[in-house]
Write an enzyme that holds these catalytic residues in place. Structure first.
Site, PDB file in Angstrom:
ATOM      1  N   ASP A 162     -14.949  33.809  15.921  1.00  0.00           N
ATOM      2  CA  ASP A 162     -15.628  33.514  17.178  1.00  0.00           C
ATOM      3  C   ASP A 162     -14.575  33.426  18.282  1.00  0.00           C
ATOM      4  OD1 ASP A 162     -17.527  32.983  15.141  1.00  0.00           O
ATOM      5  OD2 ASP A 162     -18.599  31.576  16.438  1.00  0.00           O
ATOM      6  N   LYS A 225     -22.340  35.682  21.747  1.00  0.00           N
ATOM      7  CA  LYS A 225     -22.608  34.247  21.572  1.00  0.00           C
ATOM      8  C   LYS A 225     -22.648  33.562  22.923  1.00  0.00           C
ATOM      9  CE  LYS A 225     -20.362  30.196  19.388  1.00  0.00           C
ATOM     10  NZ  LYS A 225     -19.246  29.795  18.490  1.00  0.00           N
ATOM     11  N   LYS A 261     -25.831  34.872  18.923  1.00  0.00           N
ATOM     12  CA  LYS A 261     -25.659  33.510  18.429  1.00  0.00           C
ATOM     13  C   LYS A 261     -25.898  32.544  19.585  1.00  0.00           C
ATOM     14  CE  LYS A 261     -22.322  30.301  16.297  1.00  0.00           C
ATOM     15  NZ  LYS A 261     -21.014  30.181  15.606  1.00  0.00           N
TER      16      LYS A 261
END
Length: 325
Positions: A162, A225, A261
């Site tokens: 991430d 995300k 996400k």
């Protein structure tokens, strides 16, 4: 941005559907600013409508289990220890020991230096190990440090990374710098999947969320995300809708599925189900899998498990009698 950089995926790269868009800095800017503007009133009205939807009891139990299976169970605190990570991993494997039919979560998300601890604790479980990288959460460091951060996590066995984008570069219109950095991190990931954090709470509005989503997709993000969870607002339903539209439109143009996400601020089962309804209606049922939609959360799991027991047993179980933070 150099003219020799190739995006992380063929469909988004120089030989693919968006070859012209990533040819050089001017082309990238022209593409991003040529995207249709977001209907602010429309997206917020639709979010409000989705928030009022109700589902039947049988469907709710299925939705609760689906939400559990999509969680990246997360601890990202300065006080994290190997013991805390092992405890989190045990919960990830068996979220509710009294109900072994509850699915495992999708992944455990930790800092890079603790990724190896999580890998060992989750061996053979099917639960992935995700690690934040690239000077999380600010993204304020040199490219070399960010790539070293990524390499540390990958070498420890993390299968998902991430990363955070350079918001300063994005907000000042240096799109090529952001693109090149994502491409470089994607290369450093090797076979690990790359989630690109946009930190939407720091962006100027929905149009910027759309541009940042497409920029990340063009550069090779496997998943886009919302947030680090360290900035408010984080994952709002209108923002998630805009990002779902981006991956839906990417699929229509290239045939590739990319994921979303939602991280930060999703704490209740009701919030999670609203997001699942949005996924189904905006992107489509194909995205209702842990491969294509995730929740980044630390406290959500507990409420999902409590609501699940309520559905099965007919009464609410308080926080002290069930797992979950």
């Amino acid at each position: 941005m150099t003219t020799t950089v190739t995006a992380g995926r063929t469909a988004g790269g120089r030989e693919g559907a968006f070859a012209d868009a990533v040819r050089d800095e001017a082309s990238l800017r022209r593409f991003l600013h040529g995207l249709p503007g977001v209907d602010h009133v429309g997206v917020e009205r639709r979010a409000a409508t989705l928030a009022t939807r109700s589902i039947k009891k049988e469907s709710k139990l299925q939705a609760l289990d689906m939400a559990v299976s999509m969680i990246d169970l997360t601890t990202l605190e300065g006080a994290d220890t190997p013991g805390k990570v092992r405890s989190l991993c045990a919960q990830a494997r068996r979220p509710d020991p009294d109900h072994p039919d509850v699915p495992s979560v999708a992944a455990v998300c930790v800092y890079p230096d603790l990724a190896g601890v999580a890998v060992e604790a989750l061996k053979g479980s099917g639960v992935a190990v995700a690690a934040v990288a690239t000077a999380f959460p600010s993204g304020r460091s040199s490219r070399a440090v960010k790539l070293a951060d990524t390499a540390l996590a990958v070498e420890a066995g993390a299968t998902e990374i991430d990363m955070v984008i350079d918001r300063g570069a994005f907000l000042t219109g240096r799109y090529g710098a952001v693109f090149d950095e994502i491409v470089a991190v994607k290369e450093a990931c090797g076979s690990a999947h790359l989630k690109v954090i946009l930190e939407t709470g720091e962006l100027a509005g929905y149009d910027d969320v759309r541009r940042a989503s497409w920029l990340a997709l063009l550069a090779g993000a496997d998943v886009i995300k919302t947030s680090t969870g360290k900035v408010s607002p984080a994952a709002t339903l209108p923002v998630v809708q805009v990002m779902l539209q981006a991956v839906r439109d990417w699929h229509r143009a290239t045939g590739e599925h990319r994921g979303v996400k939602a991280a930060g601020g999703i704490r209740t089962a009701k919030d999670a189900i609203r997001h699942l309804v949005a996924v189904n209606e905006v992107a489509g049922p194909a995205w209702l899998t842990p491969e294509l939609f995730r929740f980044g959360a630390s406290s959500l799991l507990g409420d999902l498990l409590r609501q699940r027991r309520t559905q099965l047993e007919g009464h609410y179980t308080d926080r002290d009698h069930i797992g979950g933070a």
